[in-house]
Design an enzyme around this catalytic site. Structure first.
Site, PDB file in Angstrom:
ATOM      1  N   HIS A  10      13.578  -2.884   0.402  1.00  0.00           N
ATOM      2  CA  HIS A  10      13.084  -3.441  -0.861  1.00  0.00           C
ATOM      3  C   HIS A  10      13.960  -3.035  -2.037  1.00  0.00           C
ATOM      4  CE1 HIS A  10       9.762  -4.668   1.510  1.00  0.00           C
ATOM      5  NE2 HIS A  10       9.292  -3.440   1.682  1.00  0.00           N
ATOM      6  N   CYS A  42       3.909  -3.587   5.190  1.00  0.00           N
ATOM      7  CA  CYS A  42       2.480  -3.490   4.902  1.00  0.00           C
ATOM      8  C   CYS A  42       1.684  -4.584   5.596  1.00  0.00           C
ATOM      9  CB  CYS A  42       2.233  -3.546   3.400  1.00  0.00           C
ATOM     10  SG  CYS A  42       3.012  -4.961   2.600  1.00  0.00           S
TER      11      CYS A  42
END
Length: 450
Positions: A10, A42
């Protein structure tokens, strides 16, 4: 200008995108050990439990996307050494074995995190899985239809979600944690107790306050032995947290005790022309006004954007984080931002707290739903430091409101009088967050008058 980025999940992805957006003529090289980037881990539990429409949509970027922006992409390449004095990287092609060196003007360290793998006898068994990256996700998804039982170790967000996912699939599920409560680092005990009851109601066995001591592989599964009990299942999954993946840079930087690189408000590390962001780096935690390690994708994205903004000169300051988060378990939302009372006590930080339960909308409606809420504040300044909510109603966005309140140092008095809308479909004349803040004001005033 030559910029090298080490690691591209990320923080690395957003660093590359924003550097190239502002400096399309710069030479930006990205080095990544894996063959993919930007995977939203996630979503693993959601995918395993058949709640993801398309796993390919769990990636929001790709090597091709960054290459089209102008990046030189070195996928499946490992940076084996950094000569910071001479600004030179040593790189190995993991497919061909070829090695080479590359120089840089600016370096971005976004090497992310690695799962914590305790030194427990038997942990190397093939029956003991991890839950971190795309490879792990594929493995867990592939065997989800074959297994009948699973033991999840670690009752933080990832473990809690995965255990709930297995339970919704009808698997015999056990959730183990050394701490006494589910989501103990995110919620206070009054909310953890609700989650624990939901697990029990859905036939999940809880092994709380239990430390795993060994794994024993059998012909048809694995036995997990704790300091109190013994559990058997087809697989066990380790979800006990993450550590910064910064071993290669040991002793080179100012770090937190766990090795996270300390960064300033412009994402500079302690070395000139070296930036860091994401799970490899510290974050400034606003409720305690210090540097902490909080590996969340939201923190990684914002810090990556800041690397891009500040790579040439200091332009945009980091506003810090409240570690805002939310999870849905068995249809119930848990959302939190900032300190819990338990966390504050562990940090020896003096706080006050209050709990309140209130229906989210008027009782004259055909249906309404209670919301349990906690609020934490500084007793001297009355500034909001944390809050959490749980309900079968979606209260997740209220945690974002609390996050803004913490970041802007709003007092409980101000929060109680914010101009919230009223419409019976949505809330009461006194919004439930206002009511919570009002309860805090009443408690604070009563102490002043004692």
């Amino acid at each position: 200008m030559k910029v090298s980025i080490i690691g591209c999940t990320h923080a690395g992805t957003f660093s590359a995108m924003n550097i190239l957006k502002d400096h399309p003529d710069w030479e930006v090289s990205v080095f990544e050990r894996n063959d993919n980037l930007s995977f939203l881990s996630c979503g693993i539990a959601l995918w395993v439990s058949d709640r993801v429409s398309d796993p390919n949509k769990m990636f929001y970027s790709s090597p091709d996307d960054l290459a089209k922006l102008g990046a030189n992409m070195y996928m499946k390449h490992d940076v084996t050494n950094v000569d910071f004095d001479n600004k030179k990287l040593s790189v190995k092609n993991l497919e061909s074995g070829e090695t080479f060196e590359q120089d840089y003007d600016k370096l971005v360290i976004t090497t992310g995190s690695a799962p914590i793998i305790p030194n427990i006898p038997g942990i190397d068994s093939d029956k003991v899985k991890l839950c971190k990256n795309w490879i792990n996700a594929n493995e867990l998804k592939e065997n989800a239809s074959d297994i009948k039982s699973a033991i999840v170790i670690g009752a933080g967000y990832i473990g809690a979600e995965l255990a709930e996912g297995y339970a919704t699939l009808g698997k015999e599920t056990t959730l183990i944690d050394a701490l006494p409560d589910v989501l103990a680092k995110n919620l206070d005990p009054n909310m953890s107790a609700i989650a624990e009851q939901d697990y029990k109601d859905n036939n999940v066995t809880l092994g709380l306050s239990e430390k795993v001591q060994s794994f024993e592989e059998t012909a048809d599964g694995v036995i997990v032995k704790t300091d109190k009990n013994e559990y058997k299942a087809d697989i066990a999954v380790m979800c006990v947290g993450f550590r910064p993946n910064t071993d290669m840079f040991k002793d080179e930087f100012e770090t937190l005790p766990n090795g996270a690189l300390i960064v300033d408000e412009y994402m500079h590390t302690s070395k000139p022309d070296v930036f860091s962001a994401g799970d490899a780096a510290s974050v400034h935690y606003n409720p305690t006004n210090d540097n902490q390690y909080i590996p969340l994708a939201t923190n990684s994205v914002r810090q990556g954007i800041l690397v891009g903004a500040n790579i040439e000169k200091d332009t945009v300051k980091y506003m810090g984080t409240q570690a805002s988060s939310a999870v849905e378990l068995f249809g119930r939302t848990y959302a939190a931002s900032g300190l819990t009372a338990v966390h504050a006590k562990a940090l020896n930080k003096k706080v006050e707290s209050v709990s309140l339960e209130d229906n989210y909308r008027p009782e004259f409606m055909l249906t309404t739903t209670p919301v349990l809420m906690n609020l934490v504040w500084d007793p001297e300044t009355r500034v909001v430091l944390g809050g959490a909510l749980t309900s079968m109603y979606d209260v997740s966005q209220s945690a974002n409101l609390l996050s803004l309140a913490i970041q802007k140092k709003v007092t409980i008095d101000e929060l109680s009088m914010v101009d919230f809308l009223f419409q019976p479909n949505y809330d009461k004349p006194v919004n439930y967050v206002s009511a919570l803040a009002g309860a805090a004001v009443a408690k604070a005033d009563s102490k002043v008058n004692e």
